[in-house]
Scaffold this motif. Structure first.
Motif, PDB file in Angstrom:
ATOM      1  N   PRO A   1       0.824  -1.197   0.000  1.00 12.13           N
ATOM      2  CA  PRO A   1       0.000   0.000   0.000  1.00 12.13           C
ATOM      3  C   PRO A   1       0.865   1.256   0.000  1.00 12.13           C
ATOM      4  O   PRO A   1       1.998   1.241   0.484  1.00 12.13           O
ATOM      5  CB  PRO A   1      -0.798  -0.104   1.305  1.00 12.13           C
TER       6      PRO A   1
ATOM      7  N   LEU B   1       0.105   0.449   8.616  1.00  8.06           N
ATOM      8  CA  LEU B   1      -0.668   0.508   7.383  1.00  8.06           C
ATOM      9  C   LEU B   1      -0.464  -0.730   6.514  1.00  8.06           C
ATOM     10  O   LEU B   1      -1.215  -0.953   5.572  1.00  8.06           O
ATOM     11  CB  LEU B   1      -0.283   1.765   6.601  1.00  8.06           C
TER      12      LEU B   1
ATOM     13  N   LEU C   1      -2.960  -3.655   5.179  1.00  6.60           N
ATOM     14  CA  LEU C   1      -3.239  -3.894   3.777  1.00  6.60           C
ATOM     15  C   LEU C   1      -4.614  -4.241   3.229  1.00  6.60           C
ATOM     16  O   LEU C   1      -5.132  -5.204   3.439  1.00  6.60           O
ATOM     17  CB  LEU C   1      -2.558  -5.085   3.562  1.00  6.60           C
ATOM     18  N   TRP C   2      -4.995  -3.657   2.329  1.00 12.25           N
ATOM     19  CA  TRP C   2      -6.116  -3.881   1.440  1.00 12.25           C
ATOM     20  C   TRP C   2      -6.998  -5.003   1.967  1.00 12.25           C
ATOM     21  O   TRP C   2      -7.085  -6.088   1.387  1.00 12.25           O
ATOM     22  CB  TRP C   2      -5.599  -4.226   0.062  1.00 12.25           C
TER      23      TRP C   2
ATOM     24  N   THR D   1      -4.203   7.283  12.052  1.00 15.11           N
ATOM     25  CA  THR D   1      -3.484   6.050  12.364  1.00 15.11           C
ATOM     26  C   THR D   1      -3.839   5.547  13.761  1.00 15.11           C
ATOM     27  O   THR D   1      -3.950   4.342  13.992  1.00 15.11           O
ATOM     28  CB  THR D   1      -1.970   6.281  12.262  1.00 15.11           C
TER      29      THR D   1
ATOM     30  N   ILE E   1      -7.075   3.673  13.665  1.00 16.13           N
ATOM     31  CA  ILE E   1      -6.859   2.321  13.158  1.00 16.13           C
ATOM     32  C   ILE E   1      -6.270   1.435  14.251  1.00 16.13           C
ATOM     33  O   ILE E   1      -6.707   0.305  14.462  1.00 16.13           O
ATOM     34  CB  ILE E   1      -5.948   2.369  11.919  1.00 16.13           C
TER      35      ILE E   1
ATOM     36  N   HIS F   1      -8.066  -0.548   7.897  1.00 19.00           N
ATOM     37  CA  HIS F   1      -7.298   0.134   6.859  1.00 19.00           C
ATOM     38  C   HIS F   1      -8.103   1.376   6.465  1.00 19.00           C
ATOM     39  O   HIS F   1      -9.312   1.434   6.707  1.00 19.00           O
ATOM     40  CB  HIS F   1      -7.120  -0.799   5.653  1.00 19.00           C
TER      41      HIS F   1
ATOM     42  N   TYR G   1     -11.556  -0.323   2.803  1.00 20.27           N
ATOM     43  CA  TYR G   1     -11.631  -1.782   2.873  1.00 20.27           C
ATOM     44  C   TYR G   1     -13.007  -2.244   2.436  1.00 20.27           C
ATOM     45  O   TYR G   1     -13.914  -1.438   2.197  1.00 20.27           O
ATOM     46  CB  TYR G   1     -11.300  -2.295   4.273  1.00 20.27           C
TER      47      TYR G   1
END
Length: 418
Positions: free
Chosen positions: A75, A101, A104-105, A214, A217, A230, A233
């Motif tokens: 990413p 981060l 990931l996807w 962040t 998250i 993320h 998503y």
């Protein structure tokens, strides 16, 4: 095929929550609690998320985080403000923001359990954005009233999950994953039994980007019901008892379009490469959703809105063509502090930003396509409101509810597939 007109239906049995203070009209979104002439009830103390025993953790639906195959590329470095190291499971600093981060996807698979309770045989969820203020007690009467009504709606109408549509912490987000705002504005407010067992799927708004996204998250490692794996998503929703499925794609529209203040949407992103990566991801996920009965996309900024902020030129340019070409069922957002439904180009546009403020302005009524605005509610005296979505194989029902329990509007959307 367009949405069905609102049919006659029996009144919902969501009990009234009682009277709430009636605030004066808000001033450009800064409806601070000190201006209400009242105060919210003192929050009830809860154990910190790290001490919640496993037996009390939410498990009405199995939720698993899976990397979408084949292995995705690394990413991009997302331009979050206030990068801080993420906390490890033991509370120490367990990695950098960049490493965080690399979560990931993410594709999240959600299977709703069928049963005899409310909504058996369907998937239901609640959607709301925009709440919380930075002044003690860090909630408003509207948020308290809306939280109570959402709990009753979840128990009465059924709800398997909850979508947070951004601006989770006014006005400058949170500092880090230990910020007390997580407790004061979230954990100690949404305490109704109907909400305590729900997973909350979160996306960021412009006020969140004014702080540390962040950290939001990272907070998912501390709270069993806060899911924010993320910046963008996908959730796949299986309709119980059938082979039908639906998909919910959660976006970061601030990364797409820039703007970290109330009226900055529609400009250029701070990181063009990150914005392009998100659009590429979205195109791939929409292409993969060809067999899903319903596809819903959620973000913070509106594509269309008649309210004070109005539509986003950036999203109209980049997102609207994708929604139309892939026959997306609906786009859900917040940002404007009211409740709206618009229908344009075969897509339903749902605005649900009434969790903290209510603004009746239709300043941008002339900026939406003629005839597209089907419903608008933003009475300044209202105690707030939210949206309930019910997905069944043959219909998606979107219900707008006031925090009093009053049904405001209901629309039925057709499936994408026969």
């Amino acid at each position: 095929m367009g949405p069905s007109p609102t049919p006659p239906f029996p009144p919902l049995r969501v009990p009234p929550i009682g009277s709430a203070p009636s605030p004066p009209p808000p001033t450009r979104g800064r409806d601070v609690i000190s201006r209400w002439g009242g105060s919210a009830p003192p929050p009830r103390p809860l154990p910190p998320p790290t001490s919640v025993p496993s037996s009390r953790r939410p498990a009405p639906i199995p939720v698993s985080h899976q990397v979408t195959p084949p292995g995705p590329p690394r990413p991009p470095n997302f331009p979050f403000r206030g990068h801080k190291a993420a906390a490890g499971p033991g509370g120490g600093r367990g990695g950098t923001a960049e490493q965080m981060l690399l979560l990931l996807w993410v594709s999240v698979s959600v299977t709703a359990a069928s049963g005899g309770g409310p909504g058996g045989g369907s998937v239901q969820f609640l959607a709301l954005g925009d709440w919380g203020v930075p002044d003690p007690p860090f909630v408003t009467p509207r948020e308290v009233a809306t939280a109570a009504a959402m709990g009753r709606a979840a128990a009465e109408l059924g709800a398997r999950l909850r979508a947070r549509l951004g601006d989770n912490f006014y006005y400058e987000g949170v500092r880090d994953e230990w910020d007390p705002r997580f407790q004061d504005t979230f954990e100690r407010v949404f305490t109704a039994p109907g909400l305590r067992s729900l997973p909350w799927f979160v996306l960021a708004g412009n006020h969140d980007h004014a702080g540390n996204v962040t950290a939001q998250i990272a907070y998912g490692q501390r709270s069993p019901r806060w899911h924010f794996p993320h910046p963008y998503y996908s959730l796949r929703l299986s309709l119980p008892g059938t082979n039908a499925s639906a998909r919910l794609l959660l976006l970061d529209t601030v990364l797409l379009c820039g703007g970290s203040d109330d009226f900055g949407a529609g400009g250029a992103p701070r990181d063009a490469a990150a914005a392009a990566a998100q659009l590429s991801w979205l195109r791939a996920r929409l292409a993969a959703a060809g067999g899903d009965r319903f596809v819903l996309v959620a973000g913070h900024y509106p594509v269309w809105s008649a309210g004070e902020h109005g539509p986003s030129a950036c999203l109209r340019r980049h997102l609207r063509p994708l929604l139309r070409s892939h026959r997306v069922s609906a786009y859900l957002c917040g940002h404007d502090h009211n409740l709206q439904f618009l229908w344009e180009g075969g897509v339903g546009y749902v605005v649900s930003g009434a969790g903290n403020f209510m603004e009746g302005s239709q300043r941008h009524g002339g900026a939406v396509p003629p005839g597209s605005l089907r419903f608008f509610y933003g009475a300044p005296s209202s105690p707030g409101g939210f949206v309930h979505v019910r997905l069944e194989p043959d219909a998606a029902t979107v219900t707008f509810l006031e925090a009093t329990g009053r049904l405001l509007h209901r629309v039925v959307l057709p499936p994408r597939l026969p």
